[in-house]
Design a protein around this motif. Structure first.
Motif, PDB file in Angstrom:
ATOM      1  N   THR A 325      43.749  35.126  39.340  1.00  0.00           N
ATOM      2  CA  THR A 325      43.889  36.370  39.890  1.00  0.00           C
ATOM      3  C   THR A 325      42.809  37.093  40.562  1.00  0.00           C
ATOM      4  O   THR A 325      42.926  38.067  41.226  1.00  0.00           O
ATOM      5  CB  THR A 325      44.666  37.425  39.160  1.00  0.00           C
ATOM      6  OG1 THR A 325      43.907  37.594  37.901  1.00  0.00           O
ATOM      7  CG2 THR A 325      45.995  36.925  38.567  1.00  0.00           C
ATOM      8  N   ASN A 326      41.515  36.307  40.188  1.00  0.00           N
ATOM      9  CA  ASN A 326      40.406  36.841  40.995  1.00  0.00           C
ATOM     10  C   ASN A 326      39.953  38.197  40.365  1.00  0.00           C
ATOM     11  O   ASN A 326      39.542  39.050  41.174  1.00  0.00           O
ATOM     12  CB  ASN A 326      40.280  36.761  42.403  1.00  0.00           C
ATOM     13  CG  ASN A 326      40.274  35.342  43.141  1.00  0.00           C
ATOM     14  OD1 ASN A 326      39.958  34.510  42.393  1.00  0.00           O
ATOM     15  ND2 ASN A 326      40.859  34.967  44.413  1.00  0.00           N
ATOM     16  N   GLU A 327      40.126  38.632  39.149  1.00  0.00           N
ATOM     17  CA  GLU A 327      40.031  39.808  38.459  1.00  0.00           C
ATOM     18  C   GLU A 327      38.929  39.718  37.325  1.00  0.00           C
ATOM     19  O   GLU A 327      39.013  38.807  36.575  1.00  0.00           O
ATOM     20  CB  GLU A 327      41.309  40.518  38.239  1.00  0.00           C
ATOM     21  CG  GLU A 327      42.250  40.799  39.213  1.00  0.00           C
ATOM     22  CD  GLU A 327      43.556  41.289  38.832  1.00  0.00           C
ATOM     23  OE1 GLU A 327      44.024  42.297  39.194  1.00  0.00           O
ATOM     24  OE2 GLU A 327      44.096  40.483  37.657  1.00  0.00           O
ATOM     25  N   LEU A 328      38.213  40.760  37.180  1.00  0.00           N
ATOM     26  CA  LEU A 328      37.453  40.978  36.202  1.00  0.00           C
ATOM     27  C   LEU A 328      37.772  42.148  35.488  1.00  0.00           C
ATOM     28  O   LEU A 328      38.116  43.043  35.836  1.00  0.00           O
ATOM     29  CB  LEU A 328      35.859  41.133  36.730  1.00  0.00           C
ATOM     30  CG  LEU A 328      34.637  41.582  35.467  1.00  0.00           C
ATOM     31  CD1 LEU A 328      34.447  40.209  34.827  1.00  0.00           C
ATOM     32  CD2 LEU A 328      33.218  42.016  36.111  1.00  0.00           C
ATOM     33  N   PHE A 329      38.058  41.853  34.193  1.00  0.00           N
ATOM     34  CA  PHE A 329      38.534  42.710  33.203  1.00  0.00           C
ATOM     35  C   PHE A 329      37.527  43.431  32.471  1.00  0.00           C
ATOM     36  O   PHE A 329      36.555  42.599  31.789  1.00  0.00           O
ATOM     37  CB  PHE A 329      39.554  42.399  32.272  1.00  0.00           C
ATOM     38  CG  PHE A 329      40.748  41.920  32.953  1.00  0.00           C
ATOM     39  CD1 PHE A 329      41.894  43.108  33.136  1.00  0.00           C
ATOM     40  CD2 PHE A 329      41.017  40.582  33.507  1.00  0.00           C
ATOM     41  CE1 PHE A 329      43.173  42.554  33.905  1.00  0.00           C
ATOM     42  CE2 PHE A 329      42.229  40.413  34.289  1.00  0.00           C
ATOM     43  CZ  PHE A 329      43.388  41.262  34.349  1.00  0.00           C
ATOM     44  N   ILE A 330      37.171  44.752  32.280  1.00  0.00           N
ATOM     45  CA  ILE A 330      36.110  45.261  31.783  1.00  0.00           C
ATOM     46  C   ILE A 330      36.838  46.095  30.543  1.00  0.00           C
ATOM     47  O   ILE A 330      37.352  46.931  30.883  1.00  0.00           O
ATOM     48  CB  ILE A 330      35.288  46.272  32.673  1.00  0.00           C
ATOM     49  CG1 ILE A 330      34.891  45.607  33.783  1.00  0.00           C
ATOM     50  CG2 ILE A 330      34.394  47.170  32.145  1.00  0.00           C
ATOM     51  CD1 ILE A 330      34.602  46.414  34.835  1.00  0.00           C
ATOM     52  N   LEU A 331      36.351  45.533  29.286  1.00  0.00           N
ATOM     53  CA  LEU A 331      36.930  46.131  28.137  1.00  0.00           C
ATOM     54  C   LEU A 331      36.252  47.222  27.408  1.00  0.00           C
ATOM     55  O   LEU A 331      34.899  46.810  27.036  1.00  0.00           O
ATOM     56  CB  LEU A 331      37.375  45.136  27.414  1.00  0.00           C
ATOM     57  CG  LEU A 331      38.194  43.837  27.794  1.00  0.00           C
ATOM     58  CD1 LEU A 331      38.255  42.828  27.030  1.00  0.00           C
ATOM     59  CD2 LEU A 331      39.418  44.256  28.284  1.00  0.00           C
ATOM     60  N   VAL A 332      36.263  48.426  27.307  1.00  0.00           N
ATOM     61  CA  VAL A 332      35.491  49.424  26.773  1.00  0.00           C
ATOM     62  C   VAL A 332      36.205  49.538  25.087  1.00  0.00           C
ATOM     63  O   VAL A 332      37.235  50.072  24.887  1.00  0.00           O
ATOM     64  CB  VAL A 332      35.561  50.886  27.246  1.00  0.00           C
ATOM     65  CG1 VAL A 332      34.855  51.994  26.522  1.00  0.00           C
ATOM     66  CG2 VAL A 332      35.111  50.870  28.790  1.00  0.00           C
ATOM     67  N   ASP A 333      35.353  48.792  24.174  1.00  0.00           N
ATOM     68  CA  ASP A 333      36.184  48.863  23.175  1.00  0.00           C
ATOM     69  C   ASP A 333      35.779  49.955  21.967  1.00  0.00           C
ATOM     70  O   ASP A 333      36.910  50.926  21.793  1.00  0.00           O
ATOM     71  CB  ASP A 333      35.312  47.395  22.289  1.00  0.00           C
ATOM     72  CG  ASP A 333      36.183  47.176  21.139  1.00  0.00           C
ATOM     73  OD1 ASP A 333      36.975  46.733  20.895  1.00  0.00           O
ATOM     74  OD2 ASP A 333      35.566  47.607  19.961  1.00  0.00           O
ATOM     75  N   SER A 334      34.432  50.223  21.780  1.00  0.00           N
ATOM     76  CA  SER A 334      34.085  51.262  20.842  1.00  0.00           C
ATOM     77  C   SER A 334      32.834  51.731  21.016  1.00  0.00           C
ATOM     78  O   SER A 334      31.827  51.035  21.523  1.00  0.00           O
ATOM     79  CB  SER A 334      34.539  50.735  19.241  1.00  0.00           C
ATOM     80  OG  SER A 334      33.780  49.705  19.066  1.00  0.00           O
TER      81      SER A 334
END
Length: 451
Positions: A325-334
């Motif tokens: 999908t040409n997407e970068l997922f940025i995960l704000v964890d903790s």
């Protein structure tokens, strides 16, 4: 780097506001002069320091003295510490003064945790300076042993020194939002407040040591990163060589089968040779794996030490790329160990996420606010679309700002608790992007928050 002003060689016993135009020019070119007391940094040398926090809001300057260390160096003995804080306004030649309680324990590392409030209009900031004086209090008399004198523009804006030159008068001065932490070096002085000439050499040694320490850490990170890349390349090469040998072994088995069916073939008896070569390559591969694991362990240890020294808390971020999908997922964890800025010794943190690509800044969103929490866990993700390849990811500069939510306080501004930037210019960011290329799932890493 330490931001410090105490005058030029010939004018150390004068206030900045009383200097002539020629003397001010001498101050402006202070950093351009060759040091008259240059010395090589002494390993393990201690320096007298004072830590404080400043905050500007609605025409008032709040100065919170946190603590100090190695103040005994100022007088070469233990002292009954008393710190006086002054705000000098050159425009009106007025000085507001406050002082802490005397610390009779003679501790070289006294704790203050005391806040002073000064009236300061925005148009007064350019010509206002903060003066911190350290005294050794006796039963009857007091002895002046140390001083810090720094312009507010220099304290907040560093080496820009806005307002010191006439041509800079048109530059707008705006104080920073939220609380700002500072660690300042205290200069030794005589009883009349005159700074000793040897203090310039001491201050320059302090700056050199700080720069050397930072350079060593960054160099170590680059070396470890390069070693990791070399190890991975060698590992891939050896695996290919082993695969080729195994393929040759299979080919010789097919030739043997053809010979058994009646076909005449010249099959050399190299099975033993092949097995020995495969065994040798496998041992080399195991050795490389062991060395690679040692490098990984040392890199993890270095990262752990960096995290342990994070005085403003830690932010855990994950990255995941989907090529379909040409997407970068940025995960704000903790986050962990955030500073407490509310009266209840807590904070109400949330995270703003941005990305800068091709000099264009994009706001990606913000997390929900977790009330009264110093160790929040958000576990929210944000999407960066139209990322055509992992090579384009390396051109991104991801920004994360942790703020304290002040919406319940009418008119109050949200206080910044710390910032993190992930890009190829930092060792941690480069390593994170590299791991993203090698992995398939989400790659998490902890970052120390910076003021």
């Amino acid at each position: 780097m330490m931001n410090m002003f105490y005058g030029s060689t010939g004018t150390r016993d004068k206030n900045y506001s009383r200097l002539t135009s020629r003397e001010r020019a001498d101050v402006n070119t202070y950093n351009k002069r060759d040091p008259f007391m240059m010395q090589v940094p002494v390993p393990g040398e201690d320096f007298p320091l004072i830590r404080l926090v400043t905050k500007y809001q609605y025409g008032f300057l709040f100065v919170t003295l946190k603590d100090a260390e190695h103040l005994n160096i100022l007088a070469n003995r233990k002292i009954n510490t008393c710190v006086k804080v002054q705000l000098h306004k050159a425009e009106t030649n007025q000085t507001e003064k406050f002082q802490t309680e005397t610390d009779s324990s003679k501790s070289p590392n006294p704790l203050f945790n005391k806040t002073f409030t000064f009236s300061l209009k925005e148009h007064e900031i350019r010509d206002t300076s903060l003066v911190i004086q350290v005294f050794d209090m006796g039963y009857i008399t007091e002895e002046w042993v140390g001083v810090v004198h720094i312009c507010m523009t220099h304290l907040w804006m560093g080496e820009q020194r806005v307002g010191w030159k006439k041509e800079e008068r048109s530059v707008e001065i705006r104080p920073p939002d939220g609380e700002q932490g500072h660690t300042l070096m205290v200069l030794r002085c005589a009883k009349d407040g005159t700074v000793s000439e040897s203090e310039e050499g001491r201050m320059r040694r302090k700056i050199l040591i700080q720069e050397d320490q930072l350079f060593k850490v960054e160099s170590a990170n680059k070396i470890k990163q390069q070693e990791l890349e070399d190890m991975f390349k060698e590992k891939e090469t050896i695996e290919l060589e082993v695969s080729d040998l195994e393929k040759k072994k299979i080919d010789y088995k097919f030739q043997l089968q053809r010979a058994e069916t009646g076909h005449t073939v010249d099959v050399p008896n190299i099975t033993k040779e092949v097995n020995e070569e495969i065994s040798k390559k496998r041992k080399e591969l195991e050795l490389k794996k062991t060395r690679l694991q040692d490098v990984l362990d040392k890199s993890a240890e270095l990262h752990s030490k960096t995290i342990d020294r994070a005085s403003n808390g830690i932010l855990k971020i994950g990255l995941r790329y989907k090529d379909d999908t040409n997407e970068l997922f940025i995960l704000v964890d903790s986050a962990k160990n955030l500073p407490a800025v509310n009266r209840t010794d807590t904070s109400d943190p949330y995270v703003k996420v941005t990305n800068q690509l091709n000099n264009e800044l994009t706001f990606l969103g913000k997390t929900k606010t977790l009330w009264k929490e110093l160790n929040p866990s958000w576990k929210e993700d944000f999407t960066l679309p139209d990322i055509r390849s992992l090579d384009q990811v390396e051109k991104c500069s991801l920004g994360f700002v942790v703020k304290d939510d002040e919406r319940i306080r009418l008119g109050a501004k949200n206080t910044s608790l710390g910032k993190v930037f992930i890009n190829m210019n930092s060792a941690q960011g480069a390593w994170h992007f590299d791991q993203l290329k090698r992995g398939t799932g989400a790659i998490y890493l902890e970052y120390p928050l910076q003021i």
